[in-house]
Design a protein around this motif. Structure first.
Motif, PDB file in Angstrom:
ATOM      1  N   ILE A  38       0.752  -1.376  -0.003  1.00 42.76           N
ATOM      2  CA  ILE A  38      -0.298   0.468   0.502  1.00 42.76           C
ATOM      3  C   ILE A  38       0.913   1.673  -0.569  1.00 42.76           C
ATOM      4  N   VAL A  39       1.186   2.174  -0.879  1.00 41.73           N
ATOM      5  CA  VAL A  39       1.182   2.977  -0.928  1.00 41.73           C
ATOM      6  C   VAL A  39       1.198   4.449  -0.438  1.00 41.73           C
ATOM      7  N   GLY A  40      -0.103   4.909  -0.587  1.00 45.74           N
ATOM      8  CA  GLY A  40      -0.883   5.251  -0.172  1.00 45.74           C
ATOM      9  C   GLY A  40      -2.109   5.487   0.080  1.00 45.74           C
ATOM     10  N   ARG A  41      -2.861   6.451   0.923  1.00 49.14           N
ATOM     11  CA  ARG A  41      -4.787   6.302   1.152  1.00 49.14           C
ATOM     12  C   ARG A  41      -4.399   8.336   0.751  1.00 49.14           C
ATOM     13  N   VAL A  42      -5.674   8.238   0.755  1.00 51.61           N
ATOM     14  CA  VAL A  42      -6.436   9.250   0.788  1.00 51.61           C
ATOM     15  C   VAL A  42      -8.649   9.491   0.822  1.00 51.61           C
ATOM     16  N   VAL A  43      -8.589  10.153   1.599  1.00 59.37           N
ATOM     17  CA  VAL A  43      -9.901  10.403   1.579  1.00 59.37           C
ATOM     18  C   VAL A  43     -10.931  11.688   1.620  1.00 59.37           C
ATOM     19  N   LEU A  44     -11.420  11.609  -0.085  1.00 59.13           N
ATOM     20  CA  LEU A  44     -12.397  12.951  -0.631  1.00 59.13           C
ATOM     21  C   LEU A  44     -13.576  13.025   0.101  1.00 59.13           C
ATOM     22  N   ASN A  45     -14.627  14.409   0.056  1.00 64.06           N
ATOM     23  CA  ASN A  45     -15.290  14.435   0.469  1.00 64.06           C
ATOM     24  C   ASN A  45     -16.363  14.772  -0.574  1.00 64.06           C
ATOM     25  N   LEU A  46     -17.658  14.185  -0.898  1.00 62.31           N
ATOM     26  CA  LEU A  46     -18.144  14.480  -2.275  1.00 62.31           C
ATOM     27  C   LEU A  46     -18.859  15.775  -1.542  1.00 62.31           C
ATOM     28  N   ASP A  47     -18.997  16.925  -2.275  1.00 64.41           N
ATOM     29  CA  ASP A  47     -20.487  17.465  -2.475  1.00 64.41           C
ATOM     30  C   ASP A  47     -21.273  17.416  -3.598  1.00 64.41           C
ATOM     31  N   PRO A  48     -22.109  17.456  -3.347  1.00 63.73           N
ATOM     32  CA  PRO A  48     -23.020  16.556  -4.143  1.00 63.73           C
ATOM     33  C   PRO A  48     -23.261  17.947  -6.109  1.00 63.73           C
ATOM     34  N   ASP A  49     -23.219  19.218  -4.849  1.00 60.67           N
ATOM     35  CA  ASP A  49     -23.418  20.433  -5.534  1.00 60.67           C
ATOM     36  C   ASP A  49     -22.006  20.682  -7.097  1.00 60.67           C
ATOM     37  N   ASN A  50     -21.110  19.730  -5.875  1.00 60.42           N
ATOM     38  CA  ASN A  50     -19.440  20.433  -7.511  1.00 60.42           C
ATOM     39  C   ASN A  50     -19.310  19.057  -8.504  1.00 60.42           C
ATOM     40  N   ILE A  51     -20.189  17.994  -8.148  1.00 61.75           N
ATOM     41  CA  ILE A  51     -20.015  17.267  -9.545  1.00 61.75           C
ATOM     42  C   ILE A  51     -21.714  16.546  -9.454  1.00 61.75           C
ATOM     43  N   LEU A  52     -23.016  16.943 -10.040  1.00 60.23           N
ATOM     44  CA  LEU A  52     -23.428  16.985  -9.839  1.00 60.23           C
ATOM     45  C   LEU A  52     -23.663  17.087 -11.581  1.00 60.23           C
ATOM     46  N   LYS A  53     -23.835  16.013 -12.142  1.00 60.08           N
ATOM     47  CA  LYS A  53     -24.413  15.465 -13.448  1.00 60.08           C
ATOM     48  C   LYS A  53     -22.961  16.560 -13.945  1.00 60.08           C
TER      49      LYS A  53
END
Length: 820
Positions: A570-585
């Protein structure tokens, strides 16, 4: 009953409706899902932290009095031991004070005052309480003076105390005692300063270190000597004040309601609980204790895991201390939560090995699918009861919430994920399952860090350590999504994750990205890309699609497979917060750093109503004997996984293998690998690394040979043959490239991918003896099939072998073009 009513009001204030046993009813919805051994039953973070006691049990007065005397006897014994510990702690005080006035002081006068602050007062408080309580419990009969032992020689031993007296009253003693608990406030506020001085002096002064590491105290009537450290003794008052409320609770619980002590003990319990609440809010110093060699046993991390053993899989609480791992089982004894010891491993020399679990049997997968479907139905029913934003506290809603939580816990415990094997130098081993690869990596890093810092181990008092887990724990609940009430920012629908490429690797490797989402586990929440080609710039361009219900975060883990490695790293890890407005469609391009790897990906969210999860497990579609465009479509890739995986494995360890693609592998192993690719791609990739490389190359040849339609369509056979007959090399190449453009996208992409691989194989022909001519002879019959079957196609292959690869390989593989 007044205190019980107060407890009920307390729970209601936090939105918890007390549930009685007669409210628990059976439901067909949960049949064949939970066994009678299900241990986790709490459905609120507050339920395991009861600050107020339950109402006394309805036992006979004689039974209560017997148990009451047992509690008092145990308290008296523990008070005697505690007093000897305080006396041991105070033993060097006079000498240190005297040395403070000399030219070579061990501690300054101010430091002596800080270290021993309020300890004499604590000793006097407990000595007065001990003497008064012992006097109340003494028998009317004379005690043999010759047998007297204990704190004071003139006092009778505890074992000869009178054990039962109906009219014995001690409530006033406890009420007087708890009214003086303020002495502990000064000690607690000063505790960290005292510990800091002790630690610094242990490092700077050999005289103090020798003293602090070998303080002896006598315990029990046989005067057995016990070795303490100075800091361990300093911790004793903290531990004692924490236990005061528990002792009062037990004593009050076993006091008959009509006993004169009942009301007095109830008031003492209230005062003690109030004091303890203040201690818990203002003090964090209870989290550590000194070991015999100067280390600090401190809780570094804790959380819920699944303990994998011969008896099955069990939800457990794992505690990582500075010198050991402790696994405990959380139980609810009535309303009082407590931990029971399961196992422990010292960190010194601890070896770790992680792996992905294989898929369970089809029968077990069916059970998982049915549980997901039941959990979905429960959530839908719960939403119907709470429609319109109203928070209902009806019995029906409570039952639905409880059953929903039970379903989610069962899935956490039984859904395959990743295991971490723990091997101790003592020969003991344990296996735990983590709920995600991200979680596993966090635990692995924390354990390895502590193990590297740990140079020795001291056998712990397992009973005391386990008993203290309740007040030390930082994690109150398993990672349950159903206990989260605010869903306004969650996403529901389809989440698309396009993993494109990575850069920044220092060493060449094959790599993949493991992607996880949170939310309800109605659908698969974990997926991974295929293995990249061996190199320092992995390229995937792979789209992963998730059906999500209540997702808020996306977890990414970068994993490398090195040429000579025995385990994925395992080289690395990260967690991303999902913003519905930013990725909507719309696609949102993201670049994130996972260790040394910089990964580029794109995310898109499409909201829509979710279909109920299937009650039958998803079965992987076969890839052999299936049209190549169908395989690419069901995998959502440009080149089928089997082609990429086999090619990358051959390039990893087969480019120098003599006769690669000409020498056949084991027929039985090829058939086994074919079956794995047809049923479980992850298992197939795992097999690739262990099988003979000729088996891998043979499987790739078999795949192309068993395609229902050849990679180069038969209707293009004559056009290709005519192009090969053109004498002018430039005109011949141009015609062949024009013909290449007419192929279906999947066929063209796969053919280019394969031919670039064969070119790299031919570049090592001095070692592997496989020139382009030899490779064309091997692959020609699989890639080219005439529309009308010939009796002998070898002459046709002989004509093509010198021209086909070289003509097509004049075109470079353009990844950007493949994307479009």
């Amino acid at each position: 009953m007044e205190l019980y009513t107060e407890a009920v009001d307390y729970l209601k204030a936090y939105g918890i409706s007390p549930v009685t046993e007669d409210e628990i009813v059976d439901s067909e919805l949960l049949q064949d899902v939970f066994t009678e051994e299900t241990e986790w039953v709490a459905h609120s973070p507050l339920q395991t932290e009861q600050c107020l006691p339950p109402t006394p049990t309805t036992e006979s007065p004689d039974e209560l009095l017997q148990k009451r005397m047992v509690v008092l006897k145990g308290l008296l014994i523990s008070e005697e031991i505690y007093l000897t510990e305080l006396e041991t702690l105070l033993t060097p005080m006079k000498a240190l004070k005297a040395a403070a006035g000399t030219s070579q002081p061990v501690l300054s006068a101010e430091q002596v005052q800080t270290v021993f602050y309020q300890i004499p007062e604590l000793r006097d408080l407990h000595k007065d309480f001990y003497t008064s309580l012992r006097a109340r419990l003494q028998s009317d009969e004379a005690i043999d003076p010759g047998s007297q032992q204990g704190l004071d020689r003139e006092e009778a031993p505890v074992m000869q105390l009178f054990h039962r007296e109906r009219n014995l009253s001690v409530g006033d003693l406890f009420l007087k005692f708890v009214n003086q608990l303020g002495v502990y406030r000064g000690f607690i506020d000063n505790y960290e300063n005292a510990v800091e001085i002790v630690q610094k002096c242990m490092q700077s002064d050999q005289r103090f270190r020798t003293l602090a590491e070998s303080m002896m105290s006598s315990k029990g009537s046989d005067n057995v000597k016990t070795k303490y450290t100075f800091e361990a003794l300093l911790y004793k008052p903290l531990d004692r004040v924490m236990k005061t409320t528990l002792v009062l609770h037990d004593l009050w619980k076993h006091t008959p309601p009509d006993h004169p002590d009942s009301i007095t003990l109830q008031e003492a319990l209230r005062l003690s609980s109030s004091f303890l609440s203040g201690v818990n809010e203002r003090s964090q110093c209870k989290r550590s204790v000194k070991l015999s060699r100067g280390e600090r046993r401190q809780l570094m991390r804790d959380g819920f895991v699944v303990d994998v053993c011969e008896n099955g899989h069990n939800l457990r609480h794992l505690f990582l201390y500075t010198d050991m791992l402790l696994c405990a089982r959380l139980t609810n004894a009535g309303r009082q939560a407590q931990y029971r010891f399961c196992w422990y491993l010292p960190l010194v020399g601890l070896k770790l090995h992680w792996a992905a679990e294989h898929l369970p049997s089809s029968e077990y997968q069916l059970k998982i699918s049915k549980t997901r479907a039941k959990m979905y139905q429960l959530k839908q029913a719960l939403q119907q009861h709470t429609k319109g934003g109203k928070v209902s506290v009806s019995r029906a809603v409570e039952r639905l919430r409880r059953k929903l939580e039970e379903c989610e816990i069962w899935l956490l415990t039984n859904t395959p994920s990743f295991t971490l094997d723990l091997h101790s130098t003592s020969g003991k081993s344990h296996t735990i399952r983590l709920f995600s690869l991200y979680d596993l990596n966090e635990w692995k890093e924390a354990i390895e860090k502590q193990s590297g810092n740990c140079v020795e181990t001291v056998p712990p008092d397992l009973l005391s350590v386990t008993g203290s887990c309740i007040k030390l724990r930082m994690t109150q609940q398993p990672p349950l999504h159903c206990i989260q009430s605010n869903e306004s920012s969650h996403i529901f629908g389809s989440l698309y994750v396009m993993v494109q490429s990575a850069c920044g690797l220092q060493n060449p490797s094959s790599a993949y990205v493991y992607v996880e989402v949170d939310g309800f586990e109605f659908y698969d929440r974990r997926k991974q890309t295929c293995l990249s080609a061996f190199g320092v710039t992995p390229q995937w361009d792979e789209e992963l699609v998730f059906q999500v219900d209540g997702a808020k975060q996306l977890f990414l883990v970068f994993v490398s497979q090195y040429e000579n490695g025995t385990q994925d790293e395992i080289v690395g890890r990260v967690v991303l917060n999902l913003d519905p407005d930013n990725i909507l469609k719309k696609w949102k391009k993201v670049t994130c750093l996972l260790g040394q790897a910089e990964v580029t990906l794109s995310i898109k969210y499409m909201p829509h109503p979710l279909e109920p999860p299937s009650t039958t497990p998803l079965v992987q579609e076969p890839v052999f004997c299936v049209p190549i465009e169908q395989v690419a479509m069901q995998e959502s890739v440009l080149v089928p996984h089997i082609v990429r995986s086999c090619v990358e494995e051959v390039e990893r360890r087969g480019l120098n293998e003599e006769g690669i693609y000409r020498i056949s592998g084991s027929s039985s192993q090829i058939q086994a690998l074919k079956h794995a690719f047809n049923t479980n791609y992850r298992e197939a990739v795992s097999k690739l690394r262990t099988l003979d490389v000729n088996t891998v190359s043979g499987t790739l040849k078999l795949y192309f040979r068993e395609l229902p339609l050849p990679l180069i369509p038969s209707e293009r056979f004559k056009e290709l043959a005519d192009a090969l007959d053109i004498a002018d090399p430039y005109l011949r190449a141009n015609n062949m490239l024009t013909l290449l453009q007419t192929l279906p996208d999947v066929n063209r992409n796969t053919l280019l991918f394969l031919l670039h691989h064969l070119k790299r194989v031919a570049e090592r022909k001095e070692e592997n003896k496989m020139s382009l001519s030899n490779l064309a002879t091997v692959f020609g019959p699989s890639l080219l099939r005439p529309l009308v079957p010939r009796v002998d196609i070898s002459q046709e292959v002989e004509v093509q072998c010198q021209n086909l690869p070289e003509a097509l390989l004049t075109k470079h593989l353009d990844i950007d073009e493949l994307e479009t």
